[in-house]
Design a protein around this motif. Structure first.
Motif, mmCIF file in Angstrom:
data_model
loop_
_atom_site.group_PDB
_atom_site.id
_atom_site.type_symbol
_atom_site.label_atom_id
_atom_site.label_comp_id
_atom_site.label_asym_id
_atom_site.label_seq_id
_atom_site.Cartn_x
_atom_site.Cartn_y
_atom_site.Cartn_z
ATOM 1 N N SER A 69 0.841 -1.191 0.000
ATOM 2 C CA SER A 69 0.000 0.000 0.000
ATOM 3 C C SER A 69 0.880 1.247 0.000
ATOM 4 N N VAL A 70 0.298 2.339 -0.504
ATOM 5 C CA VAL A 70 0.950 3.645 -0.520
ATOM 6 C C VAL A 70 -0.045 4.643 0.054
ATOM 7 N N SER A 71 0.325 5.272 1.165
ATOM 8 C CA SER A 71 -0.586 6.196 1.851
ATOM 9 C C SER A 71 -0.004 7.602 1.837
ATOM 10 N N VAL A 72 -0.880 8.590 1.598
ATOM 11 C CA VAL A 72 -0.461 9.992 1.533
ATOM 12 C C VAL A 72 -1.089 10.750 2.699
ATOM 13 N N TYR A 73 -0.267 11.491 3.443
ATOM 14 C CA TYR A 73 -0.718 12.253 4.603
ATOM 15 C C TYR A 73 -0.410 13.733 4.389
ATOM 16 N N ASP A 74 -1.279 14.582 4.952
ATOM 17 C CA ASP A 74 -1.037 16.017 4.847
ATOM 18 C C ASP A 74 -0.203 16.507 6.029
ATOM 19 N N MET A 75 -0.063 17.809 6.151
ATOM 20 C CA MET A 75 0.794 18.390 7.185
ATOM 21 C C MET A 75 0.248 18.210 8.600
ATOM 22 N N GLU A 76 -1.027 17.823 8.701
ATOM 23 C CA GLU A 76 -1.633 17.562 10.016
ATOM 24 C C GLU A 76 -1.762 16.063 10.269
ATOM 25 N N ASP A 77 -1.027 15.267 9.508
ATOM 26 C CA ASP A 77 -1.015 13.805 9.653
ATOM 27 C C ASP A 77 -2.356 13.165 9.330
ATOM 28 N N ARG A 78 -3.163 13.827 8.514
ATOM 29 C CA ARG A 78 -4.435 13.249 8.092
ATOM 30 C C ARG A 78 -4.235 12.459 6.801
ATOM 31 N N LEU A 79 -4.803 11.254 6.765
ATOM 32 C CA LEU A 79 -4.729 10.428 5.555
ATOM 33 C C LEU A 79 -5.589 11.077 4.471
ATOM 34 N N ILE A 80 -4.980 11.384 3.326
ATOM 35 C CA ILE A 80 -5.759 12.012 2.255
ATOM 36 C C ILE A 80 -5.896 11.118 1.020
ATOM 37 N N GLU A 81 -5.006 10.161 0.852
ATOM 38 C CA GLU A 81 -5.112 9.205 -0.249
ATOM 39 C C GLU A 81 -4.477 7.889 0.172
ATOM 40 N N ARG A 82 -5.020 6.792 -0.352
ATOM 41 C CA ARG A 82 -4.409 5.483 -0.105
ATOM 42 C C ARG A 82 -4.537 4.657 -1.378
ATOM 43 N N TYR A 83 -3.452 4.039 -1.774
ATOM 44 C CA TYR A 83 -3.421 3.241 -2.988
ATOM 45 C C TYR A 83 -3.013 1.812 -2.638
ATOM 46 N N GLU A 84 -3.807 0.843 -3.099
ATOM 47 C CA GLU A 84 -3.474 -0.562 -2.907
ATOM 48 C C GLU A 84 -2.802 -1.083 -4.173
ATOM 49 N N VAL A 85 -1.943 -2.079 -4.027
ATOM 50 C CA VAL A 85 -1.308 -2.668 -5.200
ATOM 51 C C VAL A 85 -2.181 -3.809 -5.707
ATOM 52 N N PRO A 86 -2.062 -4.182 -6.984
ATOM 53 C CA PRO A 86 -2.891 -5.277 -7.537
ATOM 54 C C PRO A 86 -2.605 -6.602 -6.843
ATOM 55 N N PRO A 87 -3.581 -7.508 -6.821
ATOM 56 C CA PRO A 87 -3.346 -8.854 -6.276
ATOM 57 C C PRO A 87 -2.224 -9.539 -7.048
ATOM 58 N N GLN A 88 -1.485 -10.414 -6.381
ATOM 59 C CA GLN A 88 -0.368 -11.098 -7.022
ATOM 60 C C GLN A 88 -0.317 -12.558 -6.611
ATOM 61 N N ALA A 89 0.356 -13.364 -7.427
ATOM 62 C CA ALA A 89 0.552 -14.768 -7.068
ATOM 63 C C ALA A 89 1.442 -14.847 -5.838
ATOM 64 N N ASN A 90 2.626 -14.260 -5.940
ATOM 65 C CA ASN A 90 3.504 -14.095 -4.776
ATOM 66 C C ASN A 90 4.459 -12.919 -4.960
ATOM 67 N N GLY A 91 4.349 -12.231 -6.090
ATOM 68 C CA GLY A 91 5.199 -11.083 -6.375
ATOM 69 C C GLY A 91 6.373 -11.403 -7.278
ATOM 70 N N TYR A 92 6.777 -12.664 -7.309
ATOM 71 C CA TYR A 92 7.914 -13.050 -8.137
ATOM 72 C C TYR A 92 7.536 -13.225 -9.602
ATOM 73 N N GLU A 93 6.248 -13.349 -9.857
ATOM 74 C CA GLU A 93 5.833 -13.618 -11.234
ATOM 75 C C GLU A 93 6.225 -12.504 -12.200
ATOM 76 N N TYR A 94 6.276 -11.276 -11.704
ATOM 77 C CA TYR A 94 6.519 -10.149 -12.601
ATOM 78 C C TYR A 94 7.897 -10.212 -13.249
ATOM 79 N N GLU A 95 8.913 -10.608 -12.487
ATOM 80 C CA GLU A 95 10.255 -10.681 -13.063
ATOM 81 C C GLU A 95 10.353 -11.790 -14.100
ATOM 82 N N PHE A 96 9.699 -12.918 -13.828
ATOM 83 C CA PHE A 96 9.729 -14.019 -14.785
ATOM 84 C C PHE A 96 8.962 -13.674 -16.055
ATOM 85 N N LEU A 97 7.794 -13.079 -15.911
ATOM 86 C CA LEU A 97 6.976 -12.756 -17.078
ATOM 87 C C LEU A 97 7.656 -11.719 -17.965
#
Length: 330
Positions: free
Chosen positions: A252-280
């Motif tokens: 995940s990638v979370s963005v906070y403002d100057m008052e430590d408030r969460l303003i955006e959050r991004y999830e990464v796509p589902p994966q087999a285990n993460g290693y598939e991308y280098e092989f593919l």
């Protein structure tokens, strides 16, 4: 594509079981220095063939891509073996022991016309582009610094603490911190500063690294082998900050403002285990006739190795195998 594997370390058990479900990947052969270990791994993981030597595997005409999962100290000679037998290579990080070996591999691969890439999985993951898009968006304003840490309780593993195997925190986990910084801040480094704590065996057990970039930005990194850290990467801007959860496989990638408030959050796509991308990616590029990765070029691998060489020189850390290489040149 039929994959052959050199080595039967624990990482092989992490990488391959989920990849068997991916159509483009065929778990074909695995080799160890003893046939017993190879047969055990082949049976448990699901490889079709087992070989009791690396030479036998690279001589198998059916093998289309070799994944090298041996200790760092063997990567150079194992890649040379594959390249001279015209086998495309995906080699685990750290790519080699040092930049000289990495440059030699690039030269040999070009001469033989063989594909070679470093398997630093975070370079290939979709999370890399997600993080960079958020960083480039300006959502936290002008970014002056990043911090990143990666530590695990792995000091009980022989390969981690053995000088003969090019052990230590830097080549095993520190490589991820350095890649995180260099992926997002670039490679135009002006100065490196570091401090280190050595193990009883003489390799680095913990370190902190400060990278000063020519554009004025800094990256402050810490790595270790004694305890588990939060593994966060954080970008600091004049309008807020960005938190990447787990630089070793961002989820995940979370963005906070100057008052430590969460303003955006991004999830990464589902994966087999993460290693598939280098092989593919490697499979696609090999079929296209390319000789290196686009996500991790050989020049980038050499640059990372050169950076780690400079850090080790400042510590006075030379691996025994490097001392032998130096001796043989005189």
């Amino acid at each position: 594509m039929k994959i052959g594997v050199l080595g039967t370390g624990r990482i092989v058990w992490s990488v391959f079981p989920p990849l068997k479900e991916i159509d483009e990947i065929e778990c074909y052969a695995i080799a160890s220095r003893t046939i017993e270990k190879a047969e055990e791994a082949a049976k448990e993981i699901g490889f079709q063939k087992a070989y009791g030597s690396y030479e036998e595997l690279v001589c198998d005409p059916e093998v289309e891509l070799v994944y090298i999962a041996t200790p760092h100290s063997r990567h150079y000679e194992d890649m040379k073996l594959c390249i001279t037998h015209k086998k495309p290579v995906l080699c685990e990080k750290a790519f080699t022991m040092n930049a000289k070996e990495a440059a030699s591999i690039k030269e040999l691969a070009a001469k033989e016309g063989v594909f070679v890439a470093e398997a630093i999985w975070t370079r290939y993951m979709p999370s890399r582009a997600i993080i960079q898009k958020v960083v480039d968006s300006g959502i936290i304003g002008n970014i002056s610094m990043l911090t990143a840490n990666l530590s695990y309780a792995i000091s009980n593993k022989e390969r981690i603490v053995s000088p003969m195997l090019a052990g230590g925190a830097l080549l095993d986990v520190g490589v991820y911190g350095l890649n995180f910084a260099m992926m997002h801040f670039g490679t135009d480094i002006e100065k490196l500063e570091s401090s280190v704590s050595f193990t009883e065996t003489g390799v680095d057990g913990m370190e902190s690294i400060t990278m000063h970039f020519k554009d004025g930005r800094m990256a402050v990194l810490s790595h270790g082998i004694y305890g588990r850290s939060d593994r966060q990467g954080i970008f600091y801007g004049d309008k807020g900050y960005i938190v990447v959860e787990n630089i070793n496989n961002p989820h995940s990638v979370s963005v906070y403002d100057m008052e430590d408030r969460l303003i955006e959050r991004y999830e990464v796509p589902p994966q087999a285990n993460g290693y598939e991308y280098e092989f593919l990616e490697c499979i696609r590029l090999i079929r296209e006739g390319k000789l290196e990765s686009t996500s991790m070029t050989l020049d980038e691998s050499i640059c990372v190795m050169d950076t780690m060489d400079e850090i080790r020189r400042s510590w006075g850390l030379i691996y025994p195998k490097e001392k032998e290489q130096i001796r043989l040149t005189f």
